[in-house]
Design a protein around this motif. Sequence first.
Motif, PDB file in Angstrom:
ATOM      1  N   GLU A 182      15.030   4.762  -8.867  1.00 57.02           N
ATOM      2  CA  GLU A 182      14.833   3.722  -9.861  1.00 57.02           C
ATOM      3  C   GLU A 182      15.902   2.635  -9.784  1.00 57.02           C
ATOM      4  O   GLU A 182      15.625   1.454  -9.965  1.00 57.02           O
ATOM      5  N   ALA A 183      17.119   3.026  -9.498  1.00 56.34           N
ATOM      6  CA  ALA A 183      18.215   2.046  -9.450  1.00 56.34           C
ATOM      7  C   ALA A 183      18.036   1.046  -8.319  1.00 56.34           C
ATOM      8  O   ALA A 183      18.530  -0.080  -8.390  1.00 56.34           O
ATOM      9  N   THR A 184      17.336   1.451  -7.268  1.00 54.05           N
ATOM     10  CA  THR A 184      17.178   0.574  -6.099  1.00 54.05           C
ATOM     11  C   THR A 184      15.764   0.014  -5.984  1.00 54.05           C
ATOM     12  O   THR A 184      15.410  -0.572  -4.956  1.00 54.05           O
ATOM     13  N   ALA A 185      14.933   0.183  -7.013  1.00 55.60           N
ATOM     14  CA  ALA A 185      13.550  -0.291  -6.966  1.00 55.60           C
ATOM     15  C   ALA A 185      13.493  -1.805  -6.764  1.00 55.60           C
ATOM     16  O   ALA A 185      14.346  -2.545  -7.260  1.00 55.60           O
ATOM     17  N   GLN A 186      12.501  -2.258  -6.021  1.00 56.78           N
ATOM     18  CA  GLN A 186      12.349  -3.666  -5.669  1.00 56.78           C
ATOM     19  C   GLN A 186      11.080  -4.232  -6.294  1.00 56.78           C
ATOM     20  O   GLN A 186       9.982  -3.733  -6.034  1.00 56.78           O
ATOM     21  N   THR A 187      11.198  -5.286  -7.105  1.00 47.61           N
ATOM     22  CA  THR A 187      10.042  -5.905  -7.740  1.00 47.61           C
ATOM     23  C   THR A 187       9.597  -7.119  -6.932  1.00 47.61           C
ATOM     24  O   THR A 187      10.345  -8.094  -6.796  1.00 47.61           O
ATOM     25  N   TYR A 188       8.392  -7.061  -6.397  1.00 49.95           N
ATOM     26  CA  TYR A 188       7.861  -8.129  -5.558  1.00 49.95           C
ATOM     27  C   TYR A 188       7.226  -9.235  -6.417  1.00 49.95           C
ATOM     28  O   TYR A 188       7.006  -9.065  -7.614  1.00 49.95           O
ATOM     29  N   ALA A 189       6.900 -10.331  -5.758  1.00 47.92           N
ATOM     30  CA  ALA A 189       6.272 -11.451  -6.457  1.00 47.92           C
ATOM     31  C   ALA A 189       4.929 -11.051  -7.060  1.00 47.92           C
ATOM     32  O   ALA A 189       4.503 -11.594  -8.086  1.00 47.92           O
ATOM     33  N   SER A 190       4.262 -10.083  -6.436  1.00 45.63           N
ATOM     34  CA  SER A 190       2.973  -9.613  -6.943  1.00 45.63           C
ATOM     35  C   SER A 190       3.114  -8.814  -8.230  1.00 45.63           C
ATOM     36  O   SER A 190       2.121  -8.514  -8.889  1.00 45.63           O
ATOM     37  N   GLY A 191       4.354  -8.435  -8.572  1.00 46.40           N
ATOM     38  CA  GLY A 191       4.605  -7.575  -9.724  1.00 46.40           C
ATOM     39  C   GLY A 191       4.701  -6.115  -9.361  1.00 46.40           C
ATOM     40  O   GLY A 191       5.123  -5.295 -10.183  1.00 46.40           O
ATOM     41  N   ALA A 192       4.316  -5.779  -8.144  1.00 50.20           N
ATOM     42  CA  ALA A 192       4.419  -4.391  -7.687  1.00 50.20           C
ATOM     43  C   ALA A 192       5.887  -4.010  -7.530  1.00 50.20           C
ATOM     44  O   ALA A 192       6.707  -4.807  -7.074  1.00 50.20           O
ATOM     45  N   VAL A 193       6.222  -2.773  -7.908  1.00 52.24           N
ATOM     46  CA  VAL A 193       7.584  -2.266  -7.796  1.00 52.24           C
ATOM     47  C   VAL A 193       7.618  -1.252  -6.663  1.00 52.24           C
ATOM     48  O   VAL A 193       6.953  -0.211  -6.723  1.00 52.24           O
ATOM     49  N   SER A 231      -5.111  -6.795   5.352  1.00 52.72           N
ATOM     50  CA  SER A 231      -6.483  -6.292   5.400  1.00 52.72           C
ATOM     51  C   SER A 231      -6.859  -5.824   6.802  1.00 52.72           C
ATOM     52  O   SER A 231      -8.026  -5.738   7.148  1.00 52.72           O
ATOM     53  N   SER A 232      -5.859  -5.524   7.629  1.00 47.27           N
ATOM     54  CA  SER A 232      -6.126  -5.066   8.992  1.00 47.27           C
ATOM     55  C   SER A 232      -6.921  -3.765   8.968  1.00 47.27           C
ATOM     56  O   SER A 232      -6.627  -2.858   8.204  1.00 47.27           O
ATOM     57  N   LYS A 233      -7.937  -3.688   9.820  1.00 42.62           N
ATOM     58  CA  LYS A 233      -8.743  -2.480   9.889  1.00 42.62           C
ATOM     59  C   LYS A 233      -8.069  -1.459  10.794  1.00 42.62           C
ATOM     60  O   LYS A 233      -7.473  -1.811  11.796  1.00 42.62           O
ATOM     61  N   SER A 234      -8.224  -0.179  10.462  1.00 42.48           N
ATOM     62  CA  SER A 234      -7.596   0.849  11.267  1.00 42.48           C
ATOM     63  C   SER A 234      -8.352   2.163  11.128  1.00 42.48           C
ATOM     64  O   SER A 234      -9.213   2.314  10.264  1.00 42.48           O
ATOM     65  N   ASP A 235      -8.042   3.105  11.998  1.00 40.22           N
ATOM     66  CA  ASP A 235      -8.665   4.424  11.972  1.00 40.22           C
ATOM     67  C   ASP A 235      -7.779   5.397  11.190  1.00 40.22           C
ATOM     68  O   ASP A 235      -6.556   5.397  11.346  1.00 40.22           O
ATOM     69  N   ALA A 236      -8.397   6.273  10.401  1.00 37.54           N
ATOM     70  CA  ALA A 236      -7.654   7.189   9.540  1.00 37.54           C
ATOM     71  C   ALA A 236      -6.803   8.170  10.321  1.00 37.54           C
ATOM     72  O   ALA A 236      -5.838   8.730   9.783  1.00 37.54           O
ATOM     73  N   ALA A 237      -7.126   8.399  11.594  1.00 31.66           N
ATOM     74  CA  ALA A 237      -6.374   9.371  12.389  1.00 31.66           C
ATOM     75  C   ALA A 237      -5.029   8.835  12.859  1.00 31.66           C
ATOM     76  O   ALA A 237      -4.193   9.613  13.318  1.00 31.66           O
ATOM     77  N   TYR A 238      -4.788   7.523  12.768  1.00 30.99           N
ATOM     78  CA  TYR A 238      -3.477   6.995  13.130  1.00 30.99           C
ATOM     79  C   TYR A 238      -2.399   7.563  12.200  1.00 30.99           C
ATOM     80  O   TYR A 238      -2.658   7.854  11.030  1.00 30.99           O
ATOM     81  N   GLY A 239      -1.187   7.685  12.706  1.00 27.51           N
ATOM     82  CA  GLY A 239      -0.046   8.063  11.890  1.00 27.51           C
ATOM     83  C   GLY A 239       0.818   6.849  11.627  1.00 27.51           C
ATOM     84  O   GLY A 239       1.480   6.344  12.535  1.00 27.51           O
ATOM     85  N   TYR A 240       0.774   6.323  10.394  1.00 24.87           N
ATOM     86  CA  TYR A 240       1.523   5.133  10.011  1.00 24.87           C
ATOM     87  C   TYR A 240       2.598   5.487   8.979  1.00 24.87           C
ATOM     88  O   TYR A 240       2.592   6.575   8.387  1.00 24.87           O
ATOM     89  N   ASN A 241       3.485   4.542   8.728  1.00 22.75           N
ATOM     90  CA  ASN A 241       4.486   4.709   7.668  1.00 22.75           C
ATOM     91  C   ASN A 241       3.868   4.467   6.302  1.00 22.75           C
ATOM     92  O   ASN A 241       2.793   3.880   6.178  1.00 22.75           O
ATOM     93  N   VAL A 242       4.580   4.904   5.266  1.00 19.12           N
ATOM     94  CA  VAL A 242       4.190   4.635   3.874  1.00 19.12           C
ATOM     95  C   VAL A 242       5.388   4.066   3.143  1.00 19.12           C
ATOM     96  O   VAL A 242       6.491   4.602   3.257  1.00 19.12           O
ATOM     97  N   ARG A 243       5.191   2.968   2.429  1.00 10.32           N
ATOM     98  CA  ARG A 243       6.205   2.408   1.531  1.00 10.32           C
ATOM     99  C   ARG A 243       5.651   2.541   0.111  1.00 10.32           C
ATOM    100  O   ARG A 243       4.778   1.784  -0.299  1.00 10.32           O
ATOM    101  N   CYS A 244       6.124   3.525  -0.616  1.00 11.33           N
ATOM    102  CA  CYS A 244       5.557   3.848  -1.929  1.00 11.33           C
ATOM    103  C   CYS A 244       5.843   2.759  -2.957  1.00 11.33           C
ATOM    104  O   CYS A 244       6.911   2.140  -2.954  1.00 11.33           O
ATOM    105  N   CYS A 245       4.899   2.563  -3.869  1.00 11.48           N
ATOM    106  CA  CYS A 245       5.111   1.648  -4.996  1.00 11.48           C
ATOM    107  C   CYS A 245       4.853   2.402  -6.303  1.00 11.48           C
ATOM    108  O   CYS A 245       4.182   3.441  -6.312  1.00 11.48           O
ATOM    109  N   ARG A 246       5.419   1.872  -7.372  1.00  6.19           N
ATOM    110  CA  ARG A 246       5.316   2.541  -8.675  1.00  6.19           C
ATOM    111  C   ARG A 246       3.879   2.542  -9.171  1.00  6.19           C
ATOM    112  O   ARG A 246       3.150   1.577  -8.992  1.00  6.19           O
ATOM    113  N   GLU A 247       3.481   3.653  -9.786  1.00  7.65           N
ATOM    114  CA  GLU A 247       2.122   3.742 -10.362  1.00  7.65           C
ATOM    115  C   GLU A 247       1.935   2.730 -11.482  1.00  7.65           C
ATOM    116  O   GLU A 247       2.850   2.403 -12.192  1.00  7.65           O
TER     117      GLU A 247
END
Length: 353
Positions: free
Chosen positions: A110-121, A337-353
């Motif tokens: 929480e102390a390092t959370a980043q608030t983007y212009a979209s409002g997403a944290v 909106s890039s299309k991709s296949d579900a079997a790829y292994g990508y990174n995740v950058r979590c955002c607050r619910e």
Amino acid sequence: MCIRDSDGGTANCYIAPELNTSYSFDATTMGNGRATTNIRPEPLRGAEARVLWETGTIRGAIVESAKLTGDGRIVFRTGMTYGNAVIGLLDSRGVCIWSWHIWSVDYDIEATAQTYASGAVFMDRNLGALATDCTQAAAKGLYYQWGRKDPFCGGTATETSATAFAQAAENSVVNPAFADTHAWKQESGAAVSTLEYAAAHPLSFLSNKGATGVYDWLAKPRADLWNTAKTCYDPCPVGYKVPDRDTWDDFADDQDRYVDGTSEWDGEKYGMTYIFGDLRDWYPTSGYRNRDKGNLAGLATTRTGHYWSNYRSGNTISCFYISKKLSTGKLLQPQSSSKSDAAYGYNVRCCRE
């Protein structure tokens, strides 16, 4: 002995910020325990808890021990070193029925959370990353197939299909009691491409090429495993989720071109910094795991970064994508909106619910 409750909620990932400390979490339900569209978490009744794998080369360095209590909680104790580990809940036959990612890192989410212009944290780092310093490999984080909760280790060099998971095996310790059934590997075919098999084999990178040529890890693909409302298959910690597809829109204009002053490419450290006021958030080009064999790619002549969103419609899955093609110096655009296949292994950058 003082045992610390894990974050006050249920999830598939728990942050353990202190070394040599005992923590506990509820192991009686799948994921976050909340029902979402077409998905209802099932109750879990296991017989024992075991550490399945951990990063590093010394067993017990990340998670020293794990034990299932009579009231259905798993108590684990962190070791002497920060890193990542997975604890499995096993039934009486020794079959893994669910597992949880333990993210042992000195990190105040929480102390390092980043608030983007979209409002997403957002978190200030990739899921599983141990650092935000762009010069460190530890900033890359872990890799996920779309819709799965299970993390996969990465590496620092491109792999061929023949050497897939060699770096994961070299840089992690798998519990020897499960070396035959739980080892880093790729598996394919309808028989292994099920939710049940995925839960029982969290180290298996699953790949099933459908009749349309699309690679998925499920023989019968589903679009609801991750969603705008956090599901029980979401890999993020308590209070966070895989982001919605529009949370990166201000990185680029309506033609997917970088917006000067909002996103900045670094051609020496290979990554992009998102800029918003005083905010500076680093996105490394961590490459990806290939959709068919699971080998690491995107770390050689073309440096790429791929970040899943929770959006899927049919075979269209949205992700955030950055790349620098070193041979020509051409700067490629981010595409939320890039299309991709579900079997790829990508990174995740979590955002607050």
